[in-house]
Design an enzyme around this catalytic site. Sequence first.
Site, short mmCIF file in Angstrom:
data_model
loop_
_atom_site.label_atom_id
_atom_site.label_comp_id
_atom_site.label_asym_id
_atom_site.label_seq_id
_atom_site.Cartn_x
_atom_site.Cartn_y
_atom_site.Cartn_z
CB SER A 73 -0.93 0.02 1.20
OG SER A 73 -2.04 -0.79 0.95
CE LYS A 76 -3.81 1.11 -1.01
NZ LYS A 76 -4.41 0.67 0.25
CE1 TYR A 198 -4.17 -0.73 -4.74
CE2 TYR A 198 -5.04 -2.96 -4.83
CZ TYR A 198 -4.63 -1.86 -4.11
OH TYR A 198 -4.67 -1.90 -2.72
CE1 TYR A 250 -4.61 1.93 4.28
CE2 TYR A 250 -3.05 0.82 5.71
CZ TYR A 250 -3.48 1.17 4.46
OH TYR A 250 -2.78 0.75 3.38
CB VAL A 268 -0.54 -5.40 4.00
CG1 VAL A 268 -0.22 -6.19 2.75
CG2 VAL A 268 -1.36 -6.17 4.97
O1 DON Z 1 -5.02 -4.29 -1.81
C1 DON Z 1 -4.42 -5.18 -1.21
O2 DON Z 1 -5.04 -6.06 -0.67
C2 DON Z 1 -2.91 -5.20 -1.08
N1 DON Z 1 -2.26 -5.55 -2.25
C3 DON Z 1 -2.37 -3.94 -0.50
C4 DON Z 1 -2.84 -3.84 0.89
C5 DON Z 1 -2.02 -3.06 1.83
O3 DON Z 1 -0.81 -2.99 1.83
C6 DON Z 1 -2.85 -2.47 2.89
N2 DON Z 1 -2.04 -1.98 3.94
N3 DON Z 1 -1.83 -2.15 5.02
#
Ligand code: DON
Length: 319
Positions: A73, A76, A198, A250, A268
């Site tokens: 993430s 982003k 994405y 978040y 994540v």
């Molecule tokens: O959208 C998703 O599920 C992941 N590829 C990215 C999520 C992410 O890193 C959220 N952060 N904590």
Amino acid sequence: MNKPENYLIATSTIPEILAELHSQYQTLKDGVVANYIPELAKVNPDFFSICITTVDGQTYEVGDFQQLFTIQSISKVFVYGLALEDHGRDYVLTRVGVEPTGDAFNAIILDEQSKRPYNPMVNAGAIATTSLIKGKGATERLNRVLEMYKKYIGRDVFVDISVFTSERSTGHRNRATAHLMLNFGMIEQNIEESLDLYFQQCSAMVTCRDLSVMAATLANKGINPITQERAIDNRYIKDILSVMYTCGMYNFAGEWAYKIGIPAKSGVSGGIIAVVPGKMGIGVFSPLLDVRGNSIRGVKVCEELSQRLRLHLFDCVGI
Ligand code: DON
């Protein structure tokens, strides 16, 4: 708020502080690694690194700073910058808002009135942002994202194909979010192509050192302090840092802003970037996460760095 130049602890003490924080928090084993795909679930939970890059190009690093992991993430932030460059602030604002949600990063919600996703740091907003990236077809759009990463990092960047294919085959929630936005006309391009982009942007491989250089580039008005190459038009730095400040962590964003007080973004896989405008970029990597998806050691380290280096943007005690 302007602080005098000498508000920062002498940079000569940074290596000692990093070494101290690393050994202090290495023993903290709380949290769990992301387990929604096998590639992330099998990561070594002990990986831990902290890096600082200053706007004059000095890098300080401790721990597993050369370990590659997927940016997830944190992407982003940078893709939002590219969308702003592609379309300008006014148009991007018609597609993605700038309000914190207080909800989980993957909540399937849109603003009731405008039907926009709330902000570019949560999944819905990030998918909408990615759909704005210009290019003739999937390959050109991916290459533009990879070229953008290269400017921030100073080397070629690659996508981890097994993470990408796993994200794509399990990303039903993101697909549902994209369909909801398609329903309201918030996404224009082929949604499978945008979802692929994405997942690819999230699967780009970086090190903790890279994260600190990327953050330092944002701290340095968009110019990579190591290569001196411009990565982003400086007129969009304030847009990026504002949404990082209010939405980057978040449903922990408010507490982060209150306690730590600098723009940040987590991913994540365990990375966190934090930006001290005009001073430095911080990268932390530790895959053990809390329930909101933020790195537990990463949050602790940033909290300590903020206190010890007096980084909180609104700290004016003694000035
Ligand atoms: O959208 C998703 O599920 C992941 N590829 C990215 C999520 C992410 O890193 C959220 N952060 N904590």
